[in-house]
Write a protein that holds these residues in place. Structure first.
Motif, PDB file in Angstrom:
ATOM      1  N   GLU A  20       0.853  -1.444  -0.049  1.00 16.94           N
ATOM      2  CA  GLU A  20       0.015  -0.099  -0.078  1.00 16.94           C
ATOM      3  C   GLU A  20       0.996   1.325  -0.206  1.00 16.94           C
ATOM      4  O   GLU A  20       0.667   2.122  -0.969  1.00 16.94           O
ATOM      5  CB  GLU A  20      -0.995   0.158   1.190  1.00 16.94           C
ATOM      6  N   ALA A  21       1.747   1.243   0.851  1.00 24.66           N
ATOM      7  CA  ALA A  21       2.776   2.273   0.848  1.00 24.66           C
ATOM      8  C   ALA A  21       3.527   2.521  -0.539  1.00 24.66           C
ATOM      9  O   ALA A  21       3.671   3.715  -1.062  1.00 24.66           O
ATOM     10  CB  ALA A  21       3.932   2.323   1.792  1.00 24.66           C
ATOM     11  N   ILE A  24       0.914   3.953  -3.111  1.00 31.13           N
ATOM     12  CA  ILE A  24       0.778   5.507  -2.863  1.00 31.13           C
ATOM     13  C   ILE A  24       2.066   6.143  -3.428  1.00 31.13           C
ATOM     14  O   ILE A  24       1.953   7.405  -4.147  1.00 31.13           O
ATOM     15  CB  ILE A  24       0.631   5.704  -1.468  1.00 31.13           C
ATOM     16  N   GLU A  25       3.268   5.884  -3.116  1.00 33.73           N
ATOM     17  CA  GLU A  25       4.472   6.622  -3.678  1.00 33.73           C
ATOM     18  C   GLU A  25       4.502   6.572  -4.907  1.00 33.73           C
ATOM     19  O   GLU A  25       5.070   7.702  -5.655  1.00 33.73           O
ATOM     20  CB  GLU A  25       5.733   6.065  -2.790  1.00 33.73           C
ATOM     21  N   ARG A  26       4.265   5.359  -5.683  1.00 34.85           N
ATOM     22  CA  ARG A  26       4.319   5.421  -7.062  1.00 34.85           C
ATOM     23  C   ARG A  26       3.141   6.698  -7.801  1.00 34.85           C
ATOM     24  O   ARG A  26       3.539   7.132  -8.762  1.00 34.85           O
ATOM     25  CB  ARG A  26       4.158   3.965  -7.545  1.00 34.85           C
ATOM     26  N   TYR A 246       9.075   3.129   3.487  1.00 34.29           N
ATOM     27  CA  TYR A 246       8.354   2.295   4.358  1.00 34.29           C
ATOM     28  C   TYR A 246       8.364   2.982   5.989  1.00 34.29           C
ATOM     29  O   TYR A 246       7.995   2.363   6.803  1.00 34.29           O
ATOM     30  CB  TYR A 246       8.560   0.782   4.454  1.00 34.29           C
ATOM     31  N   GLN A 247       8.829   4.205   5.961  1.00 33.43           N
ATOM     32  CA  GLN A 247       9.208   5.012   7.192  1.00 33.43           C
ATOM     33  C   GLN A 247       7.800   5.106   8.127  1.00 33.43           C
ATOM     34  O   GLN A 247       7.820   5.003   9.331  1.00 33.43           O
ATOM     35  CB  GLN A 247       9.809   6.127   7.095  1.00 33.43           C
ATOM     36  N   THR A 252      10.280  -1.339   8.547  1.00 37.85           N
ATOM     37  CA  THR A 252      11.026  -0.389   7.448  1.00 37.85           C
ATOM     38  C   THR A 252      11.425  -1.414   6.375  1.00 37.85           C
ATOM     39  O   THR A 252      11.758  -0.916   5.000  1.00 37.85           O
ATOM     40  CB  THR A 252      12.133   0.479   8.003  1.00 37.85           C
ATOM     41  N   TYR A 253      11.823  -2.616   6.901  1.00 38.91           N
ATOM     42  CA  TYR A 253      12.239  -3.778   5.788  1.00 38.91           C
ATOM     43  C   TYR A 253      11.273  -4.675   5.955  1.00 38.91           C
ATOM     44  O   TYR A 253      11.729  -5.749   6.645  1.00 38.91           O
ATOM     45  CB  TYR A 253      13.558  -4.019   6.120  1.00 38.91           C
ATOM     46  N   PRO A 254      10.313  -4.441   4.958  1.00 37.29           N
ATOM     47  CA  PRO A 254       9.096  -5.616   5.268  1.00 37.29           C
ATOM     48  C   PRO A 254       9.340  -6.701   4.898  1.00 37.29           C
ATOM     49  O   PRO A 254       8.811  -8.057   5.505  1.00 37.29           O
ATOM     50  CB  PRO A 254       8.002  -4.870   4.353  1.00 37.29           C
TER      51      PRO A 254
END
Length: 281
Positions: A20-21, A24-26, A246-247, A252-254
């Protein structure tokens, strides 16, 4: 994998949050890239201007671009975009174009909330930002420097979109492989209570293979992260893309977090198998 299994290790949730993150960023990066492309088109139609009485450029000290424009004052005033407007009108047109494109992306306030001066300094560097916000006019020397800076901003986002696509593929691949591991864990776990020594020994061996699978998933993920750092350098620094992306999530490292969670389940399963073997042995 059952809902209870997912609650036990949380590995699927970590990857879903990451996806999901990433989505959104893309979307945001693409919006910014298109905004800069539109801004570039607007800038190309803005007339340059010279304000000194003799028609020479007042921006001769602007580093990184051509020196004073040659020719008559009228030619310098006219620029590439047609007849010059009032002094400073070119800079105003650039500012308006920037505000109506780059600063108008849907996430601008949430992500940046910068003034025009701060935004152009961040995107184009302090020297060009000073020229665009503190000069008396939009001089001919500014135009090629600004176009080059806009091209760099577009290319930067192109590179980021490419890395985001690699990242999405990495998440999907890891998620698929971890799902297969979780299914096998559930199958082995169900076999432990009724297994004899031979069956339990086979379960122990298979659990060891699954541990190796998890190690390979983690190693592949580390290679992807290293490739991000090699290929995505902004402002001369290697970017830790997972930290950037992913902050705001729990991991952070999923992928590595998901591997760790599945690994903990495997450790628990192995201990359970060992206890069962001890009982029947």
């Amino acid at each position: 994998m059952t809902a209870t299994d997912d609650a036990v290790d949380g590995s699927r949730a970590a990857l879903e949050d990451a996806r999901e993150a990433l989505r959104i960023e893309r979307r945001r990066v693409i919006d910014e890239r298109e905004a800069f492309r539109t801004f570039r088109g607007r800038v190309e139609s803005v007339s340059t201007e010279a304000t000194s009485p003799d028609g020479s450029s007042a921006a001769a000290g602007f580093r990184g671009v051509a020196g004073p424009a040659s020719g008559s004052g009228a030619a310098a005033d006219a620029g590439a975009g047609g007849p010059a407007g009032p002094p400073g009108s070119g800079l105003a047109a650039v500012r308006d174009a920037y505000a109506e494109t780059v600063m108008s992306v849907p996430h601008y306030e949430e992500e940046y909330d910068d003034t025009y001066e701060r935004s152009v300094a961040a995107e184009f560097g302090p020297e060009l930002a000073y020229a665009l916000t503190r000069s008396a006019g939009y001089h001919p020397e500014y135009e090629p420097a600004l176009i080059d800076a806009v091209e760099s901003a577009i290319e930067e986002r192109d590179r980021l979109v490419e890395r985001l696509e690699v990242e999405a593929d990495s998440l999907d691949r890891a998620g698929s492989r971890l799902a297969a591991v979780r299914r096998e864990i559930a199958s082995l776990d169900a076999a432990v209570p009724e297994g004899g020594f031979g069956a339990l020994d086979a379960c122990r061996a298979r659990a060891g293979v699954l541990v190796e699978d998890c190690d390979r998933i983690a190693a592949r993920r580390q290679r992807v992260i290293a490739a991000h750092e090699r290929d995505l350098r902004l402002d001369g620094d290697a970017v830790d893309l997972p930290t950037y992306l992913y902050q705001s999530t729990d991991a952070t490292y999923p992928v590595l977090a998901a591997v760790g969670s599945v690994g903990e389940r495997l450790d628990g399963l192995t201990r359970r198998i060992e206890r069962a073997i001890a009982r029947v042995g």
